[in-house]
Design an enzyme around this catalytic site. Sequence first.
Site, PDB file in Angstrom:
ATOM      1  N   GLU A   1       0.976  -1.088   0.512  1.00  0.00           N
ATOM      2  CA  GLU A   1       0.570  -0.244  -0.251  1.00  0.00           C
ATOM      3  C   GLU A   1       1.335   1.174   0.193  1.00  0.00           C
ATOM      4  OE1 GLU A   1      -2.988  -0.316   3.434  1.00  0.00           O
ATOM      5  OE2 GLU A   1      -3.824  -2.642   2.454  1.00  0.00           O
TER       6      GLU A   1
ATOM      7  N   GLU B   1      -5.858 -10.802  -1.318  1.00  0.00           N
ATOM      8  CA  GLU B   1      -7.182 -10.351  -0.031  1.00  0.00           C
ATOM      9  C   GLU B   1      -8.355 -10.320  -0.428  1.00  0.00           C
ATOM     10  OE1 GLU B   1      -5.412  -7.337   2.184  1.00  0.00           O
ATOM     11  OE2 GLU B   1      -3.259  -7.357   1.908  1.00  0.00           O
TER      12      GLU B   1
END
Length: 579
Positions: free
Chosen positions: A316, A439
Amino acid sequence: MRKYLLAIISTLLLAAPSFAKDKKVTVSLFTDYNIGDTLKVFGSTGMELKSAYAVIDTMPGNKYNKMLHVFTTTTGCYVEVPLPEGMTGTTASANYDRVSAIINVPQGQKNCLGKKLVIYYGSKKASETAVTLTEGKGTTVTVSQTKVSAPYDKAIRIGLASATNSNYYIDNIYLVTKDYGYDYTVKEETARYWADMIGKSIGVCVNPDQLNDARVGQTIYRNFNLVVGENAMKFDATEGSRNNFNFNQGDQIVNWALKHNMAVRGHTLAWHSQTSQWVHNTEYSKEEMFAILKNHIFKVVGHWKGKIREWDVVNECLAENVGRGVGQGYQLRSADESVWYRRCGEAFIDSAFVWAHQADPDAILYLNDYNIGHWGNGHYENGKTHAIYNLAKRLKDSGIPIHGVGMQMHTSISGLQVDQIEETVKQFAAIGLKCIITELDMPGSKPSSDAEQKTQATKYAGLASIICRYDNAPSMVVWGIADNRSWLDDSEKSKPLLFTGEFEAKPSYISTRDMFRTQAERITGIEDIEDDGTFIEEPEFVDVYSLAGVKIYSNISRNEVESLPAGLYIVGGKKVLVK
Ligand code: G3I
């Protein structure tokens, strides 16, 4: 006296073994036959047909999977396969409402298509049901059967009506009760079995407390072949204070996974979130921050070297809502948000990959992020997808050891456009980078309707299809083992995952499993050792490895391999399935 007698009878009844019949009984997987064994073939009149032919064989390119090869004549041909010990046609048709089998139609055998599957016990017909088959692939068909009186027949007769002058394969014949759902103790029922067969990974995030709970643990290792710590390997879990490492949580996951022949993902090394408070509390210099990150990576990756297959090295790092066009660069998450970017500048990304590679040169290294995956079509992720493409390409082009991008895919049933994900996978393939799902959760409305859950099942299967069909897309991971164990709020209502809170397989799990199976059969599963045509002087003695690359047997003679416990092994660099 009467009371005494009643007491004895009731005790006997209580003690009587429960005769709860199995919901699914194997008639034959043909594993205990030898290649070349023949079985009798009968016509609809119950006469044995000498001209038709049924022989135990394997399919081209899949030499480890024995099945029945049927050669028909000008009439319906039904092969006689023995029932399980003690069962007759009467009990088989009375206790089991359905018969399930795999019918594999070779290319060119069009006469097998659009036909009915017929079941006899002796001369009594128990089923004649239209089945939908596809040329060139195996299809699991399940047909209802009626009760017949066949007390002296100890075999089932099965075949396609009027598939004249053709040949096809029959495998995995089961008797099934109506209320049979899904049984993950039957390995062919699991997505793992089929993903293993084609060297793909279906994974799930886990926490140590789940692994020792029999029901949860079994649901994980029987259905998945890859795990990742939801939190156990993050910075704050492994280096709570400077240079003091605690690997206990991660060790529990890694040791458990390797025991169950599962691969492990490491998550994550450099992330703006869940970085220990001590890193934030002191205004370390740039040099010291690099030293802290380098030490963290070497210690963590080094601790699990050779046990963890791949790492989310950087997580991220992109600005959340800043899109870019292809070739138009990227914007990193702001210095306010990212302590690593603030104190090290962009170079922390490059260095993290270099250090992870130095710490474990065999580990596969990923750049992981969310709200990426949709390539075009006006989707809100387009710009960030192109941005991470630009960053990953910049790293790769500058010689940084990056192997791929992880699409977290915290998506939604309504938002996910599977074709857009496929386009992104293609784009990364074109620049030599992997593109995986790391995910995945796919919530619906709160509550999510049955109709939504059907759409969810289609979309999960669509993603599985991409994973099976693209070499640069080796794995998909779901972010939670059950709908009531998700980081998402109210996930019991939005139902984002593959299993219910009771660990029952949802339609999305079954559709994902079926897609892995369909693709595995399409890809014909196991490589044939001599499939490249040249005879390989095979070593007399070989080492046998698990799929996770762990050596299980050393220096055993090659012809012993087929007598190993059933499972999938790597022998001489090739996958070998022992049934
Ligand atoms: O371990 C502490 C415990 O000691 C304490 O009592 C408890 C109550 O405060 O908190 C526990 O830590 C929690 C941790 O999960 C472990 O359960 C944190 O508060 C909680 O914030 C943390 O949430 C995790 C979240 O990442 C943190 O950002 C979620 O479980 C995890 O699913 C989620 O996963 C992230 C990925 O790593 C990266 N991609 C996004 C994804 C979802 O946010």
